[in-house]
Structure formats: structure tokens, C-alpha cells
Design an enzyme around this catalytic site. Sequence first.
Site, mmCIF file in Angstrom:
data_model
loop_
_atom_site.group_PDB
_atom_site.id
_atom_site.type_symbol
_atom_site.label_atom_id
_atom_site.label_comp_id
_atom_site.label_asym_id
_atom_site.label_seq_id
_atom_site.Cartn_x
_atom_site.Cartn_y
_atom_site.Cartn_z
ATOM 1 N N HIS A 1 -8.467 0.930 -3.547
ATOM 2 C CA HIS A 1 -9.537 0.872 -2.533
ATOM 3 C C HIS A 1 -9.889 2.365 -2.319
ATOM 4 O O HIS A 1 -9.301 3.120 -1.692
ATOM 5 C CB HIS A 1 -8.640 0.341 -1.462
ATOM 6 C CG HIS A 1 -9.735 0.226 -0.254
ATOM 7 N ND1 HIS A 1 -8.977 -0.117 0.991
ATOM 8 C CD2 HIS A 1 -10.935 0.415 0.120
ATOM 9 C CE1 HIS A 1 -9.932 -0.096 2.022
ATOM 10 N NE2 HIS A 1 -11.161 0.257 1.420
ATOM 11 N N ASP B 1 -6.541 -6.906 3.970
ATOM 12 C CA ASP B 1 -5.642 -5.613 4.405
ATOM 13 C C ASP B 1 -5.875 -4.999 5.788
ATOM 14 O O ASP B 1 -6.849 -4.904 6.412
ATOM 15 C CB ASP B 1 -6.456 -4.456 3.416
ATOM 16 C CG ASP B 1 -5.778 -3.106 3.430
ATOM 17 O OD1 ASP B 1 -4.866 -3.004 4.213
ATOM 18 O OD2 ASP B 1 -6.172 -2.186 2.743
ATOM 19 N N GLY B 2 -4.720 -4.825 6.431
ATOM 20 C CA GLY B 2 -4.763 -4.427 7.649
ATOM 21 C C GLY B 2 -3.820 -5.223 8.563
ATOM 22 O O GLY B 2 -3.882 -6.486 8.822
ATOM 23 N N HIS C 1 -1.280 -1.294 -4.307
ATOM 24 C CA HIS C 1 -2.391 -0.932 -3.844
ATOM 25 C C HIS C 1 -2.720 0.624 -3.346
ATOM 26 O O HIS C 1 -1.574 0.917 -2.662
ATOM 27 C CB HIS C 1 -2.629 -1.833 -2.177
ATOM 28 C CG HIS C 1 -3.981 -1.685 -1.519
ATOM 29 N ND1 HIS C 1 -4.945 -2.613 -2.034
ATOM 30 C CD2 HIS C 1 -4.459 -0.964 -0.644
ATOM 31 C CE1 HIS C 1 -6.018 -2.320 -1.345
ATOM 32 N NE2 HIS C 1 -5.638 -1.329 -0.431
ATOM 33 N N ASP D 1 -4.760 3.412 -1.542
ATOM 34 C CA ASP D 1 -5.873 3.784 -0.381
ATOM 35 C C ASP D 1 -6.287 5.111 -0.592
ATOM 36 O O ASP D 1 -5.477 6.080 -0.253
ATOM 37 C CB ASP D 1 -5.327 3.558 0.937
ATOM 38 C CG ASP D 1 -5.059 1.860 1.377
ATOM 39 O OD1 ASP D 1 -6.225 1.258 0.964
ATOM 40 O OD2 ASP D 1 -4.183 1.644 1.590
ATOM 41 N N GLY E 1 -8.715 3.789 7.632
ATOM 42 C CA GLY E 1 -8.631 5.175 7.879
ATOM 43 C C GLY E 1 -7.498 5.386 8.232
ATOM 44 O O GLY E 1 -6.926 6.686 8.044
ATOM 45 N N PHE E 2 -6.345 4.679 8.715
ATOM 46 C CA PHE E 2 -4.953 4.748 9.221
ATOM 47 C C PHE E 2 -4.260 3.672 8.938
ATOM 48 O O PHE E 2 -4.581 2.503 8.991
ATOM 49 C CB PHE E 2 -5.096 5.073 10.873
ATOM 50 C CG PHE E 2 -5.858 6.278 11.274
ATOM 51 C CD1 PHE E 2 -5.067 7.617 11.025
ATOM 52 C CD2 PHE E 2 -6.954 6.296 11.871
ATOM 53 C CE1 PHE E 2 -5.607 8.778 11.405
ATOM 54 C CE2 PHE E 2 -7.694 7.452 12.090
ATOM 55 C CZ PHE E 2 -7.093 8.739 12.261
ATOM 56 N N GLY E 3 -2.912 3.824 8.615
ATOM 57 C CA GLY E 3 -1.865 2.884 8.510
ATOM 58 C C GLY E 3 -1.313 2.417 9.709
ATOM 59 O O GLY E 3 -1.550 3.260 10.738
ATOM 60 N N GLY E 4 -0.583 1.378 9.582
ATOM 61 C CA GLY E 4 0.033 0.882 11.001
ATOM 62 C C GLY E 4 -0.745 0.393 12.123
ATOM 63 O O GLY E 4 -0.270 0.259 13.332
ATOM 64 N N MET F 1 -11.190 -6.240 5.473
ATOM 65 C CA MET F 1 -10.353 -5.163 6.247
ATOM 66 C C MET F 1 -9.939 -5.825 7.661
ATOM 67 O O MET F 1 -11.128 -6.302 8.277
ATOM 68 C CB MET F 1 -11.148 -3.910 6.587
ATOM 69 C CG MET F 1 -11.337 -2.984 5.459
ATOM 70 S SD MET F 1 -9.826 -2.566 4.501
ATOM 71 C CE MET F 1 -8.983 -1.525 5.808
ATOM 72 N N MET G 1 -8.596 8.250 0.778
ATOM 73 C CA MET G 1 -9.491 8.350 1.794
ATOM 74 C C MET G 1 -9.869 9.755 1.996
ATOM 75 O O MET G 1 -9.165 10.653 1.357
ATOM 76 C CB MET G 1 -8.627 8.024 3.035
ATOM 77 C CG MET G 1 -8.099 6.551 3.276
ATOM 78 S SD MET G 1 -7.329 6.361 4.662
ATOM 79 C CE MET G 1 -5.947 7.200 4.750
ATOM 80 N N SER H 1 0.822 -1.092 0.054
ATOM 81 C CA SER H 1 0.153 0.038 -0.022
ATOM 82 C C SER H 1 0.968 1.200 0.072
ATOM 83 O O SER H 1 1.568 1.644 0.917
ATOM 84 C CB SER H 1 -0.830 -0.001 1.434
ATOM 85 O OG SER H 1 -1.587 1.383 1.546
ATOM 86 N N MET I 1 -12.281 4.548 -0.107
ATOM 87 C CA MET I 1 -12.872 4.648 1.150
ATOM 88 C C MET I 1 -13.296 6.062 1.282
ATOM 89 O O MET I 1 -13.048 7.015 1.893
ATOM 90 C CB MET I 1 -11.832 4.573 2.424
ATOM 91 C CG MET I 1 -11.226 3.189 2.491
ATOM 92 S SD MET I 1 -9.868 2.804 3.840
ATOM 93 C CE MET I 1 -8.594 3.143 2.496
ATOM 94 N N GLY J 1 1.423 -2.463 4.107
ATOM 95 C CA GLY J 1 1.668 -1.149 4.207
ATOM 96 C C GLY J 1 3.008 -0.796 4.963
ATOM 97 O O GLY J 1 4.200 -1.039 4.183
ATOM 98 N N SER J 2 2.925 -0.623 6.012
ATOM 99 C CA SER J 2 4.250 -0.339 6.827
ATOM 100 C C SER J 2 5.105 -1.669 6.861
ATOM 101 O O SER J 2 6.594 -1.393 6.781
ATOM 102 C CB SER J 2 3.739 -0.228 8.541
ATOM 103 O OG SER J 2 2.766 0.652 8.739
#
Length: 227
Positions: free
Chosen positions: A68, A175-176, A35, A37, A144-147, A139, A39, A10, A70, A197-198
Amino acid sequence: MTAPIRIAPSILSADFAKLGEEVRAIDAAGADWIHCDVMDGHFVPNISFGPGVLQAIRPHTSKFFDVHLMIAPVDPYIEAFAKAGADLISVHVEAGPHTHRTLQAIKAQGKQAGIVLNPGTPESVVEPLIGDIDLILLMSVNPGFGGQSFIRSVLEKIARVRALIGERPIALEVDGGITPETAPLAVKAGADVLVAGSAAFKGGPANYAANIAAIRKAAEAARGQWV
């Protein structure tokens, strides 16, 4: 035939000051998909980027753009993201009153269509739409937030959605909180696309290939152990 495991880093976790360079680096490091994201600060409590940024990074890779959305309302933006370079557009069932119409709008743009389920959204909402989608995105964090940390209760939902998909050619994406530690759990439950992501972007470009390889190795080791 079992679909291959695909890793979709991501770009939400990339360095936005040099996004084109980051996309090229993650492509070269072994990403299967990119990916994206999106938002809006309304549907989710953050703002990322719009179709203009997607269009700007599109020339930097030929990899599959997994977009994606959102955002709500989502329908007015389908065409813009399709024209900006999305290959697949995923939407949340809560993002509009007529999900089937939204899927039709995505398909009318010649793009693949996906449905996204938040941790608190039951998989039953997918059943009437199963013939109109190419991907189901589950999800494993609240969007709404990474990490964020992986929500393990989603694993049972992954298994139920895998059973619902059956032999249909529908990708099952998670994802997540995906890391080398959680990727095997998602794959054992039935996932075949993993958004990282991270875990993919940590340590900078010199580490991207090792990061992706670690996730892929852990995930592939779990293949064949679907519950």
C-alpha cells in the site's frame, strides 16, 4: 463464487528491529497476506520504509505481499517496489494526476493493481477504473498512523463498493482499526480482505496465532450476513 476471507497483518505494527523475524512469525501464525504500508512523510504525516526494506524481507516469506503506497508522486516508485517483491501495489487516487496511467504502470510490471479510497474520498472515482483493478482498499481510518479507531461511517461505503464490484473478481479490502469487534462489521458490509495492525501484533510473537485466529473467527461468523 464468494472469495475467502483473508487476513493481512500490517508490518507497520511489527518490531522493526527484527523485521525479518517478525515476518516469519506472522506468516507461521496464519497470515494470508503480508500488508506493507509505505509512507513518505509528504502524502501522509509519517515515514515508514522504502523498497530496500521490502526487498530485505521478501526472502523471509512466500506469502502474498500486499503493498500500500501512501506516497506522492507515486509513479516514479512503481518499478522499484515491483522489483523489490510486491505482488499487488495499491495507490491512492490523489497520489498523481493520471490514475489510469499509474495502474497501467503497475500492470506493466506484471503486478496486480489496487485503488485506495480515504474516508473522505467518494467511491465514484473508482467507476471509470473498475476494469483495470484487482483490489479496492477502503481506509477505515485516515492514513498515516497505526492504532487509530475504526470510522464506522465507512461501513456504508463498503456496502456501496461491494455493489459496484458485483460479480467482478475484485478483492474488497478494509484497513484501519480492524479488531475482532470491528472485523464482523466490515465483513457484513462486504469486505473480504482485512488489514490488521495493532490487533494482529499485540502481545508479541507468542500471541500472533491467537490474535489472527480471533479476527478470522469473528469475521467468518459474520459471513453470509452481507447487507
